[in-house]
Design an enzyme around this catalytic site. Structure first.
Site: not given
Lengths: 313, 313
Positions: A62, A64, A66, A143, A214
């Protein structure tokens, strides 16, 4: 070689002094896959002694930061290393446009072909990567933003030839051995026919690795991890912060253990630990009460994808 | 505190087992500047024991990935750390659009204001950051793509009050001390006037740091480094690879030393070393023959910006 899973980063959101951002390598027969690619992944590959040139596909769960801000640097470094073989990058829709926006990653600059496989948000499950030896399936998980989990599954390998049994039936010719191994019956000089099922053992199942990051605990987490030899599931929080897990779309260590148990997985690795934990051993202990064969992932350690004996619970 | 320069990454292009990608912190009185921000910079800040929250401005020299792919992760982490103070980002034109393209870095998501200062390619020199205490000047240098070098210069501080001298002239009142310190004459009860220049020493010059990365030796390198207390100049290659330096728009250690000498800099740090060098000591030795006060930059070491005594050559 036995495939190995190598966690490169077990932090969530913010790297700490001891933990790096999300990325996990899977190494097999001279090739390598990468699940997520947080910032610093290319350095962790070097520290792990893994050859960046062996990489054949990258799977991004995904958007994000990080989980994918290290993708640009890695693609750029592969270019500087003069890669020419194609590289597959699987991720959510728009991933190619995002990567190509960065100076240095435009299509005409890379000396190799970056093949982007973009998965639309409304999919149910899909084989996103397929080879003769294995495939990778993606499923959406639960998530805060669109996120996928991945299942790496080796295709069954043909059974072994029982040479003693073949000889007893009169088969002694190598051409006959080869024919039987690929599933063909052979007729001997004597006129007798020998069929593969008489001399070839049962197909040997391949190993399975599930990468479920996640997400809240969810049905697709179970589907991805079904009978997996190794499930690497996020466990951002311990039980004391179960409400934080619910609020942020993450799982607790115990929730990860419930998924492993429901899926009949053989071994559970926990990762994606909140920066609030210096010591993650208590998270593994919480999970072990539910699923005994649980460990907290150790960065750069190697976890063989051997079908491990199922512990007796 | 005496300002300190802390190299965070001394690699060029590709990180090695021992060297990280380009980034250098400058720490002063509770604030921090960052010159370049290669992948992994946020982790190096943690390892250096530098507080990411103290950051007030980031200066990006150019758009090669090894100098700025860490910017996105750092901006994202500052958001996760709930920063609210504005942050200045200086870089080439388009830098804001590039950063904002990444999911997670759109304008409406960051909890702090990212103030982008975009420098057009046709500029000659410009003050790109200015405070009461110091300014940062940018000049174009000579690389393969548009690249800037930066000069950090502290503004002169007022001279010290010579209290004994002031007392001898009859000044004993603190209000008079303060007035003289800010440059005002005072009239004593006796009717006598005391002027600042009678009791205040000469203005104290501020320290100067020059950051000259990714360039052939050039006039603007000399201008940026003029009388600098510390010049950090790229030295990608040693003399044996001088042709590579010319071909790729980089400098040799000796060329960096010639710049330091021409600029009358006091101290030279070399960095941005090619991955071909395990040991960079020979590069520093080559440079020392031309400019004695030269060192190879050590990652995470702290170089005080003290006006150092100029060595006698």
């Amino acid at each position: 070689m036995t495939p190995e899973v190598i966690p490169l980063g077990t932090a969530s959101a913010i790297p700490t002094r001891d933990r790096h951002l999300a990325a996990t390598a899977l190494r097999r027969d001279g090739a390598m896959l990468l699940f997520d690619c947080g910032e610093g992944t290319q350095m962790q590959l070097v520290r792990a002694g893994l050859k960046r040139t062996k990489l054949e596909a990258i799977f991004i769960t995904h958007f994000h930061g990080d989980h994918f801000y290290g993708l640009m640097g890695l693609l750029s470094t592969l270019a500087l290393l003069e890669r020419t073989e194609p590289l597959t990058v699987v991720g959510p829709e728009r991933i190619e446009a995002i990567v190509r926006t960065l100076p240095g990653l435009a299509n005409d600059w890379l000396p190799y072909e970056a093949r982007f496989v973009e998965v639309p948000e409304d999919f149910e499950h899909e084989i996103v990567y397929d080879t003769d030896a294995f495939f990778v399936e993606a499923r959406p998980v639960a998530h805060r933003i669109f996120t996928m989990g991945f299942r790496y599954e080796e295709k069954p390998r043909p059974g072994s030839l029982n040479v003693a049994q073949a000889n007893a039936l009169g088969v002694t010719d190598f051409a006959h051995y080869r024919a039987l191994k690929v599933g063909e019956a052979v007729t001997l000089e004597s006129g007798a026919t020998v069929r593969p099922e008489q001399v070839i053992g049962p197909a040997r199942p391949g190993s399975v690795f599930a990468y479920v990051m996640d997400t809240r605990p969810c049905e697709n987490g179970v589907a991805l991890a079904r009978h997996a030899d190794l499930l690497y599931h996020e466990a951002t929080f311990g039980e004391a912060y179960a409400q934080n897990a619910r609020d942020t779309g993450h799982s607790t260590a115990c929730e990860a253990a419930e998924i492993a148990k429901a899926a009949g997985a053989k071994r559970l690795l926990l990762g994606h630990f909140s920066a609030r934990y210096d010591d993650v051993a208590p998270l593994a202990e919480e999970a072990q009460a539910i699923f005994r064969n649980t460990e907290a992932a150790v960065e750069l350690a190697r976890y063989p994808l051997h079908p491990a004996p199922v512990p007796v619970d």
